[in-house]
Motif scaffolding. Sequence first.
Motif, PDB file in Angstrom:
ATOM      1  N   ALA A 190       0.801  -1.217   0.000  1.00 35.20           N
ATOM      2  CA  ALA A 190       0.000   0.000   0.000  1.00 35.20           C
ATOM      3  C   ALA A 190       0.833   1.264   0.000  1.00 35.20           C
ATOM      4  O   ALA A 190       0.310   2.350  -0.295  1.00 35.20           O
ATOM      5  CB  ALA A 190      -0.925  -0.008   1.227  1.00 35.20           C
ATOM      6  N   LEU A 211       1.016   3.433  -3.309  1.00 33.78           N
ATOM      7  CA  LEU A 211      -0.231   4.134  -3.597  1.00 33.78           C
ATOM      8  C   LEU A 211      -0.400   5.330  -2.668  1.00 33.78           C
ATOM      9  O   LEU A 211      -0.843   6.410  -3.089  1.00 33.78           O
ATOM     10  CB  LEU A 211      -1.410   3.170  -3.454  1.00 33.78           C
ATOM     11  CG  LEU A 211      -2.791   3.739  -3.754  1.00 33.78           C
ATOM     12  CD1 LEU A 211      -2.870   4.259  -5.177  1.00 33.78           C
ATOM     13  CD2 LEU A 211      -3.863   2.673  -3.520  1.00 33.78           C
ATOM     14  N   CYS A 212      -0.024   5.169  -1.406  1.00 33.15           N
ATOM     15  CA  CYS A 212      -0.114   6.257  -0.445  1.00 33.15           C
ATOM     16  C   CYS A 212       0.760   7.434  -0.867  1.00 33.15           C
ATOM     17  O   CYS A 212       0.302   8.592  -0.894  1.00 33.15           O
ATOM     18  CB  CYS A 212       0.282   5.754   0.946  1.00 33.15           C
ATOM     19  SG  CYS A 212       0.219   7.008   2.248  1.00 33.15           S
ATOM     20  N   ARG A 272       1.945   8.203  -3.823  1.00 33.42           N
ATOM     21  CA  ARG A 272       1.463   8.829  -5.063  1.00 33.42           C
ATOM     22  C   ARG A 272       0.221   9.682  -4.824  1.00 33.42           C
ATOM     23  O   ARG A 272       0.053  10.746  -5.432  1.00 33.42           O
ATOM     24  CB  ARG A 272       1.198   7.754  -6.120  1.00 33.42           C
ATOM     25  CG  ARG A 272       2.478   7.061  -6.599  1.00 33.42           C
ATOM     26  CD  ARG A 272       2.250   6.251  -7.847  1.00 33.42           C
ATOM     27  NE  ARG A 272       1.321   5.153  -7.662  1.00 33.42           N
ATOM     28  CZ  ARG A 272       1.647   3.962  -7.153  1.00 33.42           C
ATOM     29  NH1 ARG A 272       2.902   3.730  -6.766  1.00 33.42           N
ATOM     30  NH2 ARG A 272       0.763   2.995  -7.046  1.00 33.42           N
ATOM     31  N   LYS A 273      -0.655   9.236  -3.935  1.00 31.01           N
ATOM     32  CA  LYS A 273      -1.830  10.041  -3.614  1.00 31.01           C
ATOM     33  C   LYS A 273      -1.425  11.338  -2.921  1.00 31.01           C
ATOM     34  O   LYS A 273      -2.006  12.403  -3.170  1.00 31.01           O
ATOM     35  CB  LYS A 273      -2.798   9.236  -2.748  1.00 31.01           C
ATOM     36  CG  LYS A 273      -3.661   8.255  -3.530  1.00 31.01           C
ATOM     37  CD  LYS A 273      -4.677   7.579  -2.647  1.00 31.01           C
ATOM     38  CE  LYS A 273      -5.659   6.759  -3.473  1.00 31.01           C
ATOM     39  NZ  LYS A 273      -6.591   7.584  -4.268  1.00 31.01           N
ATOM     40  N   TRP A 331      -6.315   8.234   1.489  1.00 29.35           N
ATOM     41  CA  TRP A 331      -5.000   8.681   1.007  1.00 29.35           C
ATOM     42  C   TRP A 331      -4.001   7.520   0.970  1.00 29.35           C
ATOM     43  O   TRP A 331      -2.807   7.706   1.151  1.00 29.35           O
ATOM     44  CB  TRP A 331      -4.467   9.802   1.893  1.00 29.35           C
ATOM     45  CG  TRP A 331      -5.253  11.065   1.774  1.00 29.35           C
ATOM     46  CD1 TRP A 331      -6.418  11.383   2.415  1.00 29.35           C
ATOM     47  CD2 TRP A 331      -4.939  12.187   0.945  1.00 29.35           C
ATOM     48  NE1 TRP A 331      -6.842  12.627   2.036  1.00 29.35           N
ATOM     49  CE2 TRP A 331      -5.955  13.153   1.143  1.00 29.35           C
ATOM     50  CE3 TRP A 331      -3.889  12.472   0.065  1.00 29.35           C
ATOM     51  CZ2 TRP A 331      -5.957  14.377   0.483  1.00 29.35           C
ATOM     52  CZ3 TRP A 331      -3.890  13.702  -0.588  1.00 29.35           C
ATOM     53  CH2 TRP A 331      -4.918  14.636  -0.383  1.00 29.35           C
ATOM     54  N   GLY A 332      -4.500   6.338   0.714  1.00 26.41           N
ATOM     55  CA  GLY A 332      -3.616   5.181   0.622  1.00 26.41           C
ATOM     56  C   GLY A 332      -3.328   4.535   1.957  1.00 26.41           C
ATOM     57  O   GLY A 332      -2.447   3.677   2.054  1.00 26.41           O
ATOM     58  N   SER A 366      -4.395   2.186   5.393  1.00 31.07           N
ATOM     59  CA  SER A 366      -5.011   0.873   5.529  1.00 31.07           C
ATOM     60  C   SER A 366      -6.151   0.932   6.551  1.00 31.07           C
ATOM     61  O   SER A 366      -7.322   0.865   6.210  1.00 31.07           O
ATOM     62  CB  SER A 366      -3.969  -0.176   5.911  1.00 31.07           C
ATOM     63  OG  SER A 366      -3.089   0.310   6.914  1.00 31.07           O
ATOM     64  N   ALA A 420      -5.855   0.421  -1.305  1.00 34.03           N
ATOM     65  CA  ALA A 420      -4.450   0.154  -1.006  1.00 34.03           C
ATOM     66  C   ALA A 420      -4.265  -1.226  -0.402  1.00 34.03           C
ATOM     67  O   ALA A 420      -3.255  -1.900  -0.645  1.00 34.03           O
ATOM     68  CB  ALA A 420      -3.905   1.227  -0.057  1.00 34.03           C
ATOM     69  N   GLN A 436      -4.613  -3.808  -3.230  1.00 32.93           N
ATOM     70  CA  GLN A 436      -3.379  -3.870  -4.019  1.00 32.93           C
ATOM     71  C   GLN A 436      -2.294  -4.634  -3.278  1.00 32.93           C
ATOM     72  O   GLN A 436      -1.531  -5.387  -3.881  1.00 32.93           O
ATOM     73  CB  GLN A 436      -2.879  -2.472  -4.369  1.00 32.93           C
ATOM     74  CG  GLN A 436      -1.520  -2.498  -5.068  1.00 32.93           C
ATOM     75  CD  GLN A 436      -1.190  -1.255  -5.836  1.00 32.93           C
ATOM     76  OE1 GLN A 436      -1.936  -0.860  -6.732  1.00 32.93           O
ATOM     77  NE2 GLN A 436      -0.072  -0.628  -5.514  1.00 32.93           N
ATOM     78  N   GLU A 445       6.502  -2.719  -6.900  1.00 33.05           N
ATOM     79  CA  GLU A 445       5.376  -2.498  -7.803  1.00 33.05           C
ATOM     80  C   GLU A 445       5.667  -2.845  -9.252  1.00 33.05           C
ATOM     81  O   GLU A 445       4.753  -2.832 -10.074  1.00 33.05           O
ATOM     82  CB  GLU A 445       4.882  -1.060  -7.664  1.00 33.05           C
ATOM     83  CG  GLU A 445       4.167  -0.842  -6.340  1.00 33.05           C
ATOM     84  CD  GLU A 445       3.517   0.517  -6.232  1.00 33.05           C
ATOM     85  OE1 GLU A 445       2.331   0.655  -6.606  1.00 33.05           O
ATOM     86  OE2 GLU A 445       4.198   1.455  -5.769  1.00 33.05           O
TER      87      GLU A 445
END
Length: 517
Positions: free
Chosen positions: A64, A67-68, A70-71, A95-96, A98, A283, A286, A305
């Motif tokens: 996760a 993704l966090c 990038r957000k 915001w990514g 959990s 997140a 993913q 990733e």
Amino acid sequence: MIGPVELELFTHRFEAIAREMGEMLQRTAVSTNIRERLDFSCAVLDADGRLVANAPHIPVHLGALGLCVRKLMAGGFADDGLRPGDAIVTNHPAWGGSHLPDVTVVSPVFAADERIGFVANRAHHAEIGGSRPGSMPPDARCLAEEGVVLEPFALVRDGISRWPELRRRMTSGPFPTRSYTENVADLHAALAANGRGAAVLAGLAAIHGNPVIRAAMTALASRSGTLVERALASRPAGRYEALHRLDDGAPIRVAVDLEGGRARIDFTGTGPVHRGNLNAPPAVVQSAVLYVLRLLVDEPLPLNEGLMKPVRLIVPEGMLNPPFPADPLAAPAVVGGNVETSQRVVDTLIEALSLAAGSQGTMNNVLFGNERFGYYETVGGGAGAGPGFAGADAVHSHMTNTRITDPEILEHRYPVRLERFAVRRGSGGAGRFRGGDGIVREMTFLQPVELSLLSQRRSEGPAGAAGGGPGSPGRQRLRRADGSGEDLPGIAGRSVMPGDRLVLETPGGGGWGGENE
């Protein structure tokens, strides 16, 4: 151009940076959850916020983090002009994040006045507010009930730490933290860990040059994607499907379409937004997918990733992709999605791809506390058997990788007495290769506390595969000091008194193959 030998060396160096970060975090934190249970993860990311390498920490965290980051960058932090030493903090699932106890700290890394990457860590705070001690209330129906919601903000900016702003956020709202001092101490440790990682990565760039570091990160992602593509191409083309149901009947459905080394993973048909707390943010989904893709690659490789390159992931709005309105009182609860739904997503993918029988499919979350403290632990169980191997007994499996608190530390720091901690013999599923056995854990409470349980696999045990039998479902009972008793559901909250005892029996794993094969 990065050759194979250079790539191997850089891969291990990136992993070593994440390990150094983890060691710094563990040494400098004060909470049992981080120092002893190791419920944290550290990672190195590239300049675009893609996960590059990690230490062998918690899979549900690691997948996760990219993704966090990038957000956060898309949300305006990049436009604000990140500078060396800055640190952004959040726990918000939109915001990514959990779930709220997992607090993420992200720091940019600069070398020669150029951003070459990020370092990040995510650590579980055993107490961050919420309607019940431990910040994982089993009856939560909205995000606000699960604790303090930290919208992303710069905890450190231009060398200035914003601790007063953190205090305001952590101690206000409907359900403020009960352990602010411990929260702050652990966040100091998180900042120290990022500082160490940033310094070492920048030092590596000073030796080899920024272009070489960027090329090594790109080469690692490319190699990871190639290995996944090769693993997918080795399987017959076609559709692979599976359907699992949570204990309350909520469905998790996946269809994996394979063709030419590429995969389309589609969760269409999974249930709508869960009415309880078993919603899993994207997140987390993913993270589960990345973990299963990593299982397909039979070579040493950090979770990163690049594994997603040959994969198209489709997650419709619903239990695995809930909407998050701005008001936490209107946002869905997610605390169980991170720990429980993530495990079942992994089991569903593993069943679809026929990799192994079902593992325990739960983290068996146990929490207790009062207005002064919160304690949290996850308890292992049986792992699923597979083609050519039996399932492991009494271990954490798949999305979790934490320790259990040592009995001496548990009894010294908290008002409980550990009566029994043993393998639950015979709970693994039958088969040519037996499923792993679960765990029996009994503890007696010595003070009045609020007890919370959050678990799955109580209505039926993990499924066997290829003719193997299912593992035994989990169960739990509360034995009162007055001699009465109560069988508890898998998701439950109770007030307990001195002398009351919790008896927890965790699921066994499924077996593989018929016994007479």
